[in-house]
Scaffold this motif. Sequence first.
Motif, PDB file in Angstrom:
ATOM      1  N   LEU A 289     128.826 -10.544 128.980  1.00 27.47           N
ATOM      2  CA  LEU A 289     127.426 -10.136 129.005  1.00 27.47           C
ATOM      3  C   LEU A 289     127.171  -8.950 128.071  1.00 27.47           C
ATOM      4  O   LEU A 289     127.936  -7.986 128.052  1.00 27.47           O
ATOM      5  CB  LEU A 289     127.022  -9.743 130.420  1.00 27.47           C
ATOM      6  N   THR A 290     126.062  -9.026 127.339  1.00 27.94           N
ATOM      7  CA  THR A 290     125.566  -7.898 126.553  1.00 27.94           C
ATOM      8  C   THR A 290     124.067  -7.816 126.761  1.00 27.94           C
ATOM      9  O   THR A 290     123.339  -8.760 126.431  1.00 27.94           O
ATOM     10  CB  THR A 290     125.866  -8.048 125.060  1.00 27.94           C
ATOM     11  N   ALA A 291     123.601  -6.720 127.328  1.00 32.16           N
ATOM     12  CA  ALA A 291     122.174  -6.515 127.571  1.00 32.16           C
ATOM     13  C   ALA A 291     121.731  -5.263 126.832  1.00 32.16           C
ATOM     14  O   ALA A 291     122.473  -4.275 126.756  1.00 32.16           O
ATOM     15  CB  ALA A 291     121.905  -6.362 129.068  1.00 32.16           C
ATOM     16  N   GLY A 292     120.513  -5.282 126.307  1.00 28.68           N
ATOM     17  CA  GLY A 292     120.005  -4.119 125.594  1.00 28.68           C
ATOM     18  C   GLY A 292     118.492  -4.106 125.537  1.00 28.68           C
ATOM     19  O   GLY A 292     117.824  -5.116 125.810  1.00 28.68           O
ATOM     20  N   LEU A 293     117.941  -2.940 125.190  1.00 26.29           N
ATOM     21  CA  LEU A 293     116.505  -2.746 125.027  1.00 26.29           C
ATOM     22  C   LEU A 293     116.217  -2.527 123.549  1.00 26.29           C
ATOM     23  O   LEU A 293     116.832  -1.661 122.914  1.00 26.29           O
ATOM     24  CB  LEU A 293     116.034  -1.538 125.848  1.00 26.29           C
ATOM     25  N   TYR A 294     115.237  -3.278 123.003  1.00 23.55           N
ATOM     26  CA  TYR A 294     115.045  -3.329 121.564  1.00 23.55           C
ATOM     27  C   TYR A 294     113.587  -3.101 121.175  1.00 23.55           C
ATOM     28  O   TYR A 294     112.666  -3.592 121.825  1.00 23.55           O
ATOM     29  CB  TYR A 294     115.469  -4.705 121.018  1.00 23.55           C
ATOM     30  N   ARG A 295     113.407  -2.369 120.077  1.00 23.69           N
ATOM     31  CA  ARG A 295     112.131  -2.316 119.372  1.00 23.69           C
ATOM     32  C   ARG A 295     112.137  -3.411 118.305  1.00 23.69           C
ATOM     33  O   ARG A 295     113.174  -3.904 117.899  1.00 23.69           O
ATOM     34  CB  ARG A 295     111.935  -0.968 118.670  1.00 23.69           C
ATOM     35  N   GLY A 296     110.923  -3.747 117.808  1.00 23.01           N
ATOM     36  CA  GLY A 296     110.835  -4.620 116.656  1.00 23.01           C
ATOM     37  C   GLY A 296     110.823  -6.102 116.978  1.00 23.01           C
ATOM     38  O   GLY A 296     111.081  -6.929 116.104  1.00 23.01           O
ATOM     39  N   LEU A 297     110.511  -6.454 118.247  1.00 20.47           N
ATOM     40  CA  LEU A 297     110.385  -7.855 118.636  1.00 20.47           C
ATOM     41  C   LEU A 297     109.001  -8.049 119.228  1.00 20.47           C
ATOM     42  O   LEU A 297     108.557  -7.250 120.065  1.00 20.47           O
ATOM     43  CB  LEU A 297     111.466  -8.234 119.644  1.00 20.47           C
ATOM     44  N   ASP A 298     108.305  -9.064 118.785  1.00 23.63           N
ATOM     45  CA  ASP A 298     106.953  -9.360 119.243  1.00 23.63           C
ATOM     46  C   ASP A 298     106.865  -9.234 120.771  1.00 23.63           C
ATOM     47  O   ASP A 298     107.609  -9.880 121.502  1.00 23.63           O
ATOM     48  CB  ASP A 298     106.595 -10.786 118.820  1.00 23.63           C
ATOM     49  N   LEU A 299     105.932  -8.408 121.238  1.00 20.99           N
ATOM     50  CA  LEU A 299     105.852  -8.103 122.667  1.00 20.99           C
ATOM     51  C   LEU A 299     104.958  -9.084 123.418  1.00 20.99           C
ATOM     52  O   LEU A 299     104.128  -8.707 124.242  1.00 20.99           O
ATOM     53  CB  LEU A 299     105.357  -6.672 122.869  1.00 20.99           C
ATOM     54  N   GLU A 300     105.130 -10.350 123.144  1.00 19.99           N
ATOM     55  CA  GLU A 300     104.435 -11.378 123.901  1.00 19.99           C
ATOM     56  C   GLU A 300     104.828 -11.269 125.377  1.00 19.99           C
ATOM     57  O   GLU A 300     105.996 -11.095 125.713  1.00 19.99           O
ATOM     58  CB  GLU A 300     104.822 -12.754 123.353  1.00 19.99           C
ATOM     59  N   ALA A 301     103.833 -11.364 126.276  1.00 23.55           N
ATOM     60  CA  ALA A 301     104.107 -11.246 127.715  1.00 23.55           C
ATOM     61  C   ALA A 301     104.607 -12.575 128.256  1.00 23.55           C
ATOM     62  O   ALA A 301     103.963 -13.247 129.068  1.00 23.55           O
ATOM     63  CB  ALA A 301     102.856 -10.794 128.461  1.00 23.55           C
ATOM     64  N   ALA A 302     105.788 -12.970 127.781  1.00 23.83           N
ATOM     65  CA  ALA A 302     106.381 -14.235 128.196  1.00 23.83           C
ATOM     66  C   ALA A 302     107.878 -14.056 128.356  1.00 23.83           C
ATOM     67  O   ALA A 302     108.512 -13.274 127.640  1.00 23.83           O
ATOM     68  CB  ALA A 302     106.086 -15.331 127.171  1.00 23.83           C
ATOM     69  N   PHE A 303     108.436 -14.785 129.294  1.00 22.59           N
ATOM     70  CA  PHE A 303     109.876 -14.845 129.497  1.00 22.59           C
ATOM     71  C   PHE A 303     110.429 -15.941 128.594  1.00 22.59           C
ATOM     72  O   PHE A 303     109.842 -17.025 128.481  1.00 22.59           O
ATOM     73  CB  PHE A 303     110.162 -15.164 130.964  1.00 22.59           C
ATOM     74  N   SER A 304     111.538 -15.678 127.933  1.00 17.88           N
ATOM     75  CA  SER A 304     112.132 -16.628 126.997  1.00 17.88           C
ATOM     76  C   SER A 304     113.569 -16.926 127.409  1.00 17.88           C
ATOM     77  O   SER A 304     114.373 -16.007 127.570  1.00 17.88           O
ATOM     78  CB  SER A 304     112.099 -16.046 125.573  1.00 17.88           C
ATOM     79  N   TYR A 305     113.860 -18.220 127.581  1.00 21.21           N
ATOM     80  CA  TYR A 305     115.199 -18.661 128.010  1.00 21.21           C
ATOM     81  C   TYR A 305     115.706 -19.629 126.946  1.00 21.21           C
ATOM     82  O   TYR A 305     115.149 -20.706 126.748  1.00 21.21           O
ATOM     83  CB  TYR A 305     115.102 -19.357 129.366  1.00 21.21           C
ATOM     84  N   ASN A 306     116.767 -19.214 126.248  1.00 22.96           N
ATOM     85  CA  ASN A 306     117.285 -19.976 125.114  1.00 22.96           C
ATOM     86  C   ASN A 306     118.729 -20.388 125.388  1.00 22.96           C
ATOM     87  O   ASN A 306     119.564 -19.557 125.748  1.00 22.96           O
ATOM     88  CB  ASN A 306     117.229 -19.123 123.845  1.00 22.96           C
ATOM     89  N   ILE A 307     119.011 -21.673 125.208  1.00 26.96           N
ATOM     90  CA  ILE A 307     120.332 -22.219 125.507  1.00 26.96           C
ATOM     91  C   ILE A 307     120.934 -22.802 124.236  1.00 26.96           C
ATOM     92  O   ILE A 307     120.280 -23.581 123.525  1.00 26.96           O
ATOM     93  CB  ILE A 307     120.242 -23.315 126.593  1.00 26.96           C
ATOM     94  N   SER A 308     122.168 -22.436 123.953  1.00 26.79           N
ATOM     95  CA  SER A 308     122.934 -23.035 122.869  1.00 26.79           C
ATOM     96  C   SER A 308     124.145 -23.704 123.507  1.00 26.79           C
ATOM     97  O   SER A 308     125.063 -23.019 123.983  1.00 26.79           O
ATOM     98  CB  SER A 308     123.361 -21.979 121.843  1.00 26.79           C
ATOM     99  N   GLY A 309     124.116 -25.029 123.566  1.00 19.95           N
ATOM    100  CA  GLY A 309     125.123 -25.767 124.318  1.00 19.95           C
ATOM    101  C   GLY A 309     126.546 -25.431 123.921  1.00 19.95           C
ATOM    102  O   GLY A 309     126.893 -25.418 122.741  1.00 19.95           O
ATOM    103  N   GLY A 310     127.382 -25.152 124.913  1.00 20.59           N
ATOM    104  CA  GLY A 310     128.780 -24.814 124.676  1.00 20.59           C
ATOM    105  C   GLY A 310     129.005 -23.419 124.155  1.00 20.59           C
ATOM    106  O   GLY A 310     130.162 -23.004 123.959  1.00 20.59           O
ATOM    107  N   VAL A 311     127.927 -22.652 123.925  1.00 20.76           N
ATOM    108  CA  VAL A 311     128.023 -21.302 123.355  1.00 20.76           C
ATOM    109  C   VAL A 311     127.534 -20.243 124.331  1.00 20.76           C
ATOM    110  O   VAL A 311     128.170 -19.214 124.534  1.00 20.76           O
ATOM    111  CB  VAL A 311     127.227 -21.227 122.030  1.00 20.76           C
TER     112      VAL A 311
END
Length: 408
Positions: free
Chosen positions: A169-191
């Motif tokens: 696990l790597t979690a962090g807080l970032y500037r410079g990403l569009d602050l759309e009020a949406a949750f994003s769940y991205n899956i890369s199979g096997g990765v």
Amino acid sequence: MAGIGIVGAGISGLTLALRLRQRGVETTLYCERDAAAMRASRLPSTVARMGHTQARERELGSEHYRDPASLMRTAKLSIKGEPPLEFTANVAEPFHAVDFRLLIPAFMDDFAARGGEIRVVDKAPDAAQVDRWSREHELMVVAAGRRSVAELFPRDPGRSPFDRPQRVLTAGLYRGLDLEAAFSYNISGGVGEILRAPMVTREGVVSAILVEAIPGGPLEELSRTSWQDVPGTLLGLLREHAPRLAERVDTAAFELLGPDDLLRGAVTPTVRHAVAELPSGRIALAIGDAWITNDPITGQGANLGSACAWIAADAIAAGGPYDAAFGRATEERMWEAAAPVTDWTNAFLQPPADHVLRLLVAATTRQDLADLVLSLFSDPPYAWSVLSSPEQVGRIVDGGGERLYDRV
């Protein structure tokens, strides 16, 4: 004898403490840091709290940091492929993310203002210290801790199928990403998986990103990168494994808030026995991470901790004796809430079953199914009843679907 003693000032310990005070139970909270020290600490997690958790906070009168930009009323799922499988959904109740370095101290202040006692200790307690404290209280509840948890509450092998971490696990807080009020769940199979949410922090609303790397895969590189190089490394990984998220990055502004805004590690999913009999003759009851540690892949850790703390609080407020029978009965009531979360989370750490893929594919062409799938995160018992059942998925896909928000 002074009521109930609680070890640990996370969301589980404080939900329990606040609920007990609301129910008129004398309560003492033992923790390693006071509110000021908590505010100045390292990032402890990147948590999104679901509707039912927020409803408990409203009932407690402890709602905080409700910045509209952090209330996620939509969610996006994307699975890498040619073409990708992806859809956007409306969730029944908004998800909400607040840096726990803000939220937990606010809960501590609420607890103290309502007559709760906070004792700050200089080191993590061991089992002997919990036993000594138990002589002052009718019951000890352990909601956090390292030494005391390992010593008091052994792993339950029947409920713990893994003996090693399934993700790095790597979690962090970032500037410079569009602050759309949406949750994003991205899956890369096997990765692995990459989760993003807008979060209220000391600097306002920023993007919290959690990378769940399958050990030995390309996403694990992020866990070994110096903090200064994390943004650049992460951007490259986003372009390869979460391209929709990468499209929203301002490459000139993309950076970590600071070195204390990065959290790295690994979790072995574990369920422990929740009841320990102490030399004092009393018991200790485990809740929260002291009882169950789930991988954050389904975003349920804090939500389950809140739910089980509520169950335990109401059992305690009903009165003793707080003996082993009480502890076992409370554990079983909590397990009714925890079992579907644990089973669902452990299943998501493995490749998806065929019927789950069928549901996801159907959701790309039907908004009702898209809304259902992403709203499952707010109702784990129902989520697992669907995702564990090819027959249930078949009925939903073939029968026109159903809307989760008709159930709440």
